[in-house]
Design a protein around this motif. Structure first.
Motif, PDB file in Angstrom:
ATOM      1  N   LEU A  16       0.822  -1.280  -0.149  1.00 46.70           N
ATOM      2  CA  LEU A  16      -0.030  -0.148  -0.026  1.00 46.70           C
ATOM      3  C   LEU A  16       0.955   1.233  -0.042  1.00 46.70           C
ATOM      4  O   LEU A  16       0.608   2.184  -0.779  1.00 46.70           O
ATOM      5  CB  LEU A  16      -0.821  -0.106   1.253  1.00 46.70           C
ATOM      6  N   GLN A  19       2.378   1.696  -3.379  1.00 46.11           N
ATOM      7  CA  GLN A  19       1.405   2.172  -4.554  1.00 46.11           C
ATOM      8  C   GLN A  19       1.201   3.552  -4.213  1.00 46.11           C
ATOM      9  O   GLN A  19       0.870   4.595  -5.293  1.00 46.11           O
ATOM     10  CB  GLN A  19       0.131   1.311  -4.361  1.00 46.11           C
ATOM     11  N   LEU A  20       0.881   3.981  -3.091  1.00 49.48           N
ATOM     12  CA  LEU A  20       0.583   5.528  -2.659  1.00 49.48           C
ATOM     13  C   LEU A  20       1.712   6.345  -3.073  1.00 49.48           C
ATOM     14  O   LEU A  20       1.549   7.495  -3.672  1.00 49.48           O
ATOM     15  CB  LEU A  20       0.140   5.735  -1.262  1.00 49.48           C
ATOM     16  N   ARG A  23       2.067   6.966  -6.834  1.00 52.98           N
ATOM     17  CA  ARG A  23       1.140   7.998  -7.287  1.00 52.98           C
ATOM     18  C   ARG A  23       1.425   9.410  -6.903  1.00 52.98           C
ATOM     19  O   ARG A  23       0.967  10.258  -7.404  1.00 52.98           O
ATOM     20  CB  ARG A  23      -0.221   7.756  -6.622  1.00 52.98           C
ATOM     21  N   ALA A  59      -5.695   4.905  -3.245  1.00 54.37           N
ATOM     22  CA  ALA A  59      -4.438   4.520  -3.748  1.00 54.37           C
ATOM     23  C   ALA A  59      -4.859   3.630  -5.285  1.00 54.37           C
ATOM     24  O   ALA A  59      -3.934   3.225  -6.025  1.00 54.37           O
ATOM     25  CB  ALA A  59      -4.032   3.114  -2.995  1.00 54.37           C
ATOM     26  N   LEU A 108      -3.490  -5.225  -4.663  1.00 52.02           N
ATOM     27  CA  LEU A 108      -2.455  -4.215  -4.335  1.00 52.02           C
ATOM     28  C   LEU A 108      -1.102  -4.677  -5.462  1.00 52.02           C
ATOM     29  O   LEU A 108      -0.481  -4.157  -6.078  1.00 52.02           O
ATOM     30  CB  LEU A 108      -1.732  -3.964  -3.208  1.00 52.02           C
ATOM     31  N   ARG A 112       0.561  -2.662  -8.388  1.00 47.65           N
ATOM     32  CA  ARG A 112       2.091  -2.562  -8.431  1.00 47.65           C
ATOM     33  C   ARG A 112       2.492  -3.083  -9.788  1.00 47.65           C
ATOM     34  O   ARG A 112       3.257  -2.481 -10.534  1.00 47.65           O
ATOM     35  CB  ARG A 112       2.842  -3.010  -7.428  1.00 47.65           C
ATOM     36  N   TRP A 309       2.744   8.139   4.208  1.00 47.71           N
ATOM     37  CA  TRP A 309       2.598   8.552   2.922  1.00 47.71           C
ATOM     38  C   TRP A 309       2.605  10.073   2.955  1.00 47.71           C
ATOM     39  O   TRP A 309       3.259  10.588   2.162  1.00 47.71           O
ATOM     40  CB  TRP A 309       1.232   8.091   2.343  1.00 47.71           C
TER      41      TRP A 309
END
Ligand code: APR
Ligand code: PHB
Length: 389
Positions: A16, A19-20, A23, A59, A108, A112, A309
């Motif tokens: 997670l 992924q965040l 972005r 996400a 997730l 990715r 994040w």
């Protein structure tokens, strides 16, 4: 090799965060010890706080969850032939989403992969170096080759048995733990869940929980002594015991069948302070463990990742280090509230070997209070759906 954030652990926390940060245009490498099949083969709880739901959507991995998850507006507490419904929606204006952690992890991984994310499986002997200096780096071995990754930061998302927490010097690290004198025997069966909502049952023979993954995949648990082994429990023995502990009308309609997964998990409360050491930031099970009674494991990992994040985004985008400096204190403030809730739910619903008649009356009187008090139900509900980040 160099990356901005080296993430140790390819479970929900690590994926997670990766992924965040992707972005935000922040580069990461995820180092995972096990194979992807092994990671995706883990059976874990499936209740998502709404904060976790929103974070997964942020996400970009909420589509299958929204399509296949179940929104639950309440839960049931059963004891002494009574059932108390805690109405989350009416009491808090919020709900929870029932969607398996395995599915979250699969979503997730898919995200990715789609983004070309770097997730390295089979990373052995991961070691963290120079965390309190300017040369932070991670080494690992794969297929007999030694590798080195220089990085700005390390995210320790490698779970309770990982190496990251141990990288915090023992003189700095303070650990808090409560090991419970029982375990949960859990089964999966391709049967219809016995109830539309979860049933948490307090019974003189021990705790039981009725949950689900989907309309044809039910998840059940019974409290068992730590000395029990999975092989001690036939399917018939499990169904018989579960029926004895849940409300009669549920037992009467319970659909039984062959179990497709059966395992015993110990229960533990654990917190490591601090959650940061130099350029290392711990998140998820690497920093804390909760008994599953409050369904907080994945949800606490989510709030850690939310804080980390934003802290890393503020650092790279705005040159603002406040989030990184405040990460540990901010995360721990929410961790301890969830630890308290999970501990209190475990004490309320389980049979403790040494609880005696007085302890029995304390449980019964707390359930009486819950049944009769909207304030008590609201307190439970706001903790269960998730306290604010
Ligand atoms: N090197 C690389 N990877 C490691 C190492 C290591 N030394 N040690 C552990 N790992 C990997 C594990 O194989 C696992 O895939 O780190 C990952 C940690 O994942 P989790 O244990 O699932 O922890 P986390 O991602 O924080 O998710 C928390 O998982 O255990 C449940 O109830 C918990 O729901 C909560 C969630
Ligand atoms: C599960 O569905 O596995 C589950 C649900 C709620 C809990 C624990 C486990 O509190």
């Amino acid at each position: 090799m160099h990356t901005q954030v080296c993430i140790i652990g390819g479970g929900p926390s690590g994926l997670l965060l990766s992924q965040l940060l992707h972005r935000e245009g922040i580069e990461t490498v995820v180092l995972e010890r096990r194979s992807r099949d092994h990671v995706l083969g883990r059976i874990r709880a499936g209740v998502l706080e709404w904060g976790t739901v929103d974070l997964l959507r942020a996400a970009g991995v909420g589509e299958r969850m929204d399509a296949e998850g179940f929104v639950h507006d309440g839960t049931l507490l059963a004891a002494q032939n009574r059932t108390i419904r805690i109405d989350f929606r009416r009491l808090t204006g919020k709900s929870v989403m029932v969607y398996g952690q395995t599915e979250v992890t699969a979503d997730l991984y898919a995200a990715r992969d789609a983004a070309g994310g770097c997730v390295i499986h089979g990373a052995e002997d991961v070691a963290l170096h120079d965390l309190d200096g300017d040369g932070a780096h991670v080494t690992y071995r794969r297929d007999g080759q030694e590798h080195r990754i220089a990085c700005d930061f390390v995210a320790g998302c490698d779970g309770f048995h990982g190496v990251s927490r141990q990288a915090i010097p023992a003189s700095v690290r303070r650990e808090f733990e409560r090991v419970y004198p029982f375990g949960w025997l859990g089964v999966l069966s391709r049967t219809a869940p016995v109830e539309d909502e979860l049933i948490y049952a307090n019974h003189e023979r021990g705790f039981a929980l009725c949950s689900m993954r989907n309309a044809r995949l039910a998840r059940y648990y019974v409290q068992v002594p730590l000395s029990d082994k999975v092989e001690d429990w036939s399917d018939d023995a499990f169904w018989t015991e579960l029926k004895r502990r849940i409300p009669a009308e549920a037992a009467d309609r319970l659909e039984t069948g062959p179990t497709i997964e059966k395992s015993i998990a110990p229960l533990r409360s654990f917190v490591c302070e601090p959650m940061r050491w130099g350029r290392l930031f711990l998140a998820g099970d690497a920093a804390h463990i909760v008994p599953p009674t409050g369904a907080k494991g994945l949800n606490l990992a989510a709030s850690d990742i939310f804080y980390l994040w934003h802290a890393l985004r503020d650092h790279y985008r705005d040159g603002d280090a406040a989030g990184l400096e405040g990460y540990s204190a901010r995360a721990l403030a929410r961790v301890w509230k969830s630890e308290r809730f999970s501990w209190s739910m475990t004490n309320l619903l389980h049979r403790f070997p040494d609880q005696g008649d007085f302890g029995q009356r304390m449980q019964e009187s707390e359930l009486d209070y819950l049944e009769s008090s909207e304030a008590a139900q609201t307190a439970l509900a706001e903790n269960y759906v998730g306290l604010p980040y």
